[in-house]
Write a protein that holds these residues in place. Sequence first.
Motif, PDB file in Angstrom:
ATOM      1  N   GLY A 271      -6.772   5.679 -45.942  1.00  0.00           N
ATOM      2  CA  GLY A 271      -6.676   6.015 -47.331  1.00  0.00           C
ATOM      3  C   GLY A 271      -5.148   5.824 -47.423  1.00  0.00           C
ATOM      4  O   GLY A 271      -4.699   5.728 -48.697  1.00  0.00           O
ATOM      5  N   LEU A 272      -4.122   5.889 -46.834  1.00  0.00           N
ATOM      6  CA  LEU A 272      -2.795   5.716 -46.873  1.00  0.00           C
ATOM      7  C   LEU A 272      -1.791   4.827 -46.516  1.00  0.00           C
ATOM      8  O   LEU A 272      -1.194   4.573 -46.822  1.00  0.00           O
ATOM      9  CB  LEU A 272      -2.451   7.457 -46.259  1.00  0.00           C
ATOM     10  N   PHE A 273      -3.090   3.737 -46.302  1.00  0.00           N
ATOM     11  CA  PHE A 273      -2.598   2.419 -44.903  1.00  0.00           C
ATOM     12  C   PHE A 273      -1.180   1.731 -46.387  1.00  0.00           C
ATOM     13  O   PHE A 273      -0.011   1.214 -45.672  1.00  0.00           O
ATOM     14  CB  PHE A 273      -3.219   1.812 -44.711  1.00  0.00           C
ATOM     15  N   ILE A 274      -1.576   1.231 -47.811  1.00  0.00           N
ATOM     16  CA  ILE A 274      -0.823   0.742 -48.436  1.00  0.00           C
ATOM     17  C   ILE A 274       0.423   1.884 -48.708  1.00  0.00           C
ATOM     18  O   ILE A 274       1.452   1.383 -48.762  1.00  0.00           O
ATOM     19  CB  ILE A 274      -1.355   0.659 -49.971  1.00  0.00           C
ATOM     20  N   TYR A 275       0.264   3.238 -49.078  1.00  0.00           N
ATOM     21  CA  TYR A 275       1.386   3.657 -48.992  1.00  0.00           C
ATOM     22  C   TYR A 275       2.074   3.897 -48.310  1.00  0.00           C
ATOM     23  O   TYR A 275       3.635   3.911 -48.524  1.00  0.00           O
ATOM     24  CB  TYR A 275       0.977   5.059 -50.020  1.00  0.00           C
ATOM     25  N   ARG A 276       1.874   3.856 -46.917  1.00  0.00           N
ATOM     26  CA  ARG A 276       2.939   3.870 -46.216  1.00  0.00           C
ATOM     27  C   ARG A 276       4.523   3.069 -46.391  1.00  0.00           C
ATOM     28  O   ARG A 276       4.946   2.361 -45.441  1.00  0.00           O
ATOM     29  CB  ARG A 276       2.571   4.121 -44.585  1.00  0.00           C
ATOM     30  N   LYS A 277       3.902   1.336 -46.849  1.00  0.00           N
ATOM     31  CA  LYS A 277       3.908   0.190 -46.189  1.00  0.00           C
ATOM     32  C   LYS A 277       4.445  -0.030 -48.093  1.00  0.00           C
ATOM     33  O   LYS A 277       6.605  -0.215 -47.962  1.00  0.00           O
ATOM     34  CB  LYS A 277       3.474  -0.597 -46.279  1.00  0.00           C
ATOM     35  N   LEU A 278       4.414   0.182 -49.119  1.00  0.00           N
ATOM     36  CA  LEU A 278       5.061   0.335 -50.023  1.00  0.00           C
ATOM     37  C   LEU A 278       5.760   1.829 -50.451  1.00  0.00           C
ATOM     38  O   LEU A 278       6.688   0.274 -50.982  1.00  0.00           O
ATOM     39  CB  LEU A 278       3.434   0.790 -51.773  1.00  0.00           C
ATOM     40  N   ILE A 279       5.598   2.545 -50.125  1.00  0.00           N
ATOM     41  CA  ILE A 279       6.998   3.215 -50.750  1.00  0.00           C
ATOM     42  C   ILE A 279       8.345   2.932 -50.392  1.00  0.00           C
ATOM     43  O   ILE A 279       8.441   3.173 -50.853  1.00  0.00           O
ATOM     44  CB  ILE A 279       6.535   5.048 -50.468  1.00  0.00           C
ATOM     45  N   PRO A 280       8.363   2.929 -49.212  1.00  0.00           N
ATOM     46  CA  PRO A 280       9.483   2.831 -48.577  1.00  0.00           C
ATOM     47  C   PRO A 280       9.946   1.536 -49.259  1.00  0.00           C
ATOM     48  O   PRO A 280      11.285   1.509 -49.337  1.00  0.00           O
ATOM     49  CB  PRO A 280       9.929   2.438 -47.313  1.00  0.00           C
ATOM     50  N   GLN A 281       9.164   0.115 -48.874  1.00  0.00           N
ATOM     51  CA  GLN A 281       9.762  -0.662 -49.803  1.00  0.00           C
ATOM     52  C   GLN A 281      10.194  -0.427 -51.360  1.00  0.00           C
ATOM     53  O   GLN A 281      11.200  -1.320 -51.888  1.00  0.00           O
ATOM     54  CB  GLN A 281       8.651  -1.199 -50.115  1.00  0.00           C
ATOM     55  N   ALA A 282       9.399   0.290 -51.966  1.00  0.00           N
ATOM     56  CA  ALA A 282       9.551   0.326 -53.359  1.00  0.00           C
ATOM     57  C   ALA A 282      11.198   1.170 -53.600  1.00  0.00           C
ATOM     58  O   ALA A 282      11.734   1.079 -54.142  1.00  0.00           O
ATOM     59  CB  ALA A 282       8.322   1.304 -54.381  1.00  0.00           C
ATOM     60  N   TYR A 283      10.744   2.172 -53.119  1.00  0.00           N
ATOM     61  CA  TYR A 283      12.887   2.723 -52.818  1.00  0.00           C
ATOM     62  C   TYR A 283      14.003   2.186 -52.736  1.00  0.00           C
ATOM     63  O   TYR A 283      14.440   1.839 -53.509  1.00  0.00           O
ATOM     64  CB  TYR A 283      12.296   3.540 -51.589  1.00  0.00           C
ATOM     65  N   GLU A 284      13.476   0.859 -51.688  1.00  0.00           N
ATOM     66  CA  GLU A 284      15.000  -0.326 -51.703  1.00  0.00           C
ATOM     67  C   GLU A 284      14.587  -1.338 -52.857  1.00  0.00           C
ATOM     68  O   GLU A 284      16.125  -1.623 -53.718  1.00  0.00           O
ATOM     69  CB  GLU A 284      14.724  -1.035 -50.764  1.00  0.00           C
TER      70      GLU A 284
END
Length: 333
Positions: A271-284
């Motif tokens: 259930g965490l696949f998208i979070y692992r991609k989204l969160i670092p990109q959102a930080y940038e």
Amino acid sequence: GADRRHDRGRNCQCGSCFRLEKVPGRAFRRVLATLASAMVTLLRKGKILNDRMTLREALIEGTRELEEAHIPDSKFDARILLLHASNITYSRFLASSTDPMEEDSLRKYRTYLKMRTERIPLQHITGEQDFMGYSFRVNEHVLIPRQDTETLVLLAEEEIKKTNAKKVLDLCTGSGCIGISLFLRMKEAGRPIDVTLSDLSEEALAVAKENANLLNTNICFTKSDLFEEIDSSYDVIVSNPPYIPSHVIPGLMPEVRDHDPMMALDGGEDGLFIYRKLIPQAYERLQDKGSLFLEIGYDQGGSVSLIMREAGFNGVTVAQDLAGNDRVVYGRK
């Protein structure tokens, strides 16, 4: 001739009684049976006194049909479908529940009931769902807005007001309910913001655009797989990404499993696949001191918080919905 006035006696010789007395017993019983059969037919069709079934009778019939199909909240769903088919408000129903139902409305109502017994979501039948006090169009291409998600909107709104944020991105927007609600609430507060809605699904973006137009908003749209096509930076990013573990989906209610878009449900093995991609990109993509707000599953607060901290977010917080379940994780760059 004889006096034919009715004297209520057994030997009355009035015209009506005289003729009835002359009917042979067997024939008389056949007449009564015919009349009784006709009366039952009329009763079954709801046509005594009124020529059509009343609104109240239709509601009772619909509730019974949904209960027999084991539909949750049968009476509520039957009432909503009745109002939708008749194009009336609930107050109008209360004031005219004994009025006969129009034949065309009754046909629509029975069609809607059949759809609901097949576990088609109520909102897909009516084509709309209330969220944050606004009415949003929905269909099979978007998640149906749920009350749990209002927690995300309220928290993001509070942050926007506190930091005087101007630019907001709603990622994985679906129907657009989160971003559009923020736009409208800030506009009503006299503090307008710029909002961009983004989704990978063209069909979902079409629904979001329709809602933005119907609610008279001035919003930007971007088709993008997360941040691939997004170059701007934002003060606040909000998202309700897919977060249900793949193995859990077969056990969901049919209304969700069979009718919500799988793209908006499936969060991968854990259930965490998208979070692992989204969160670092959102930080940038966040401006300094910008904030990220994410909806999560009830048991994902710790895991998503850890991903956010590892990406560099500060003040990471888990917030609960009205039912007391973990529902939102947010933090600041």
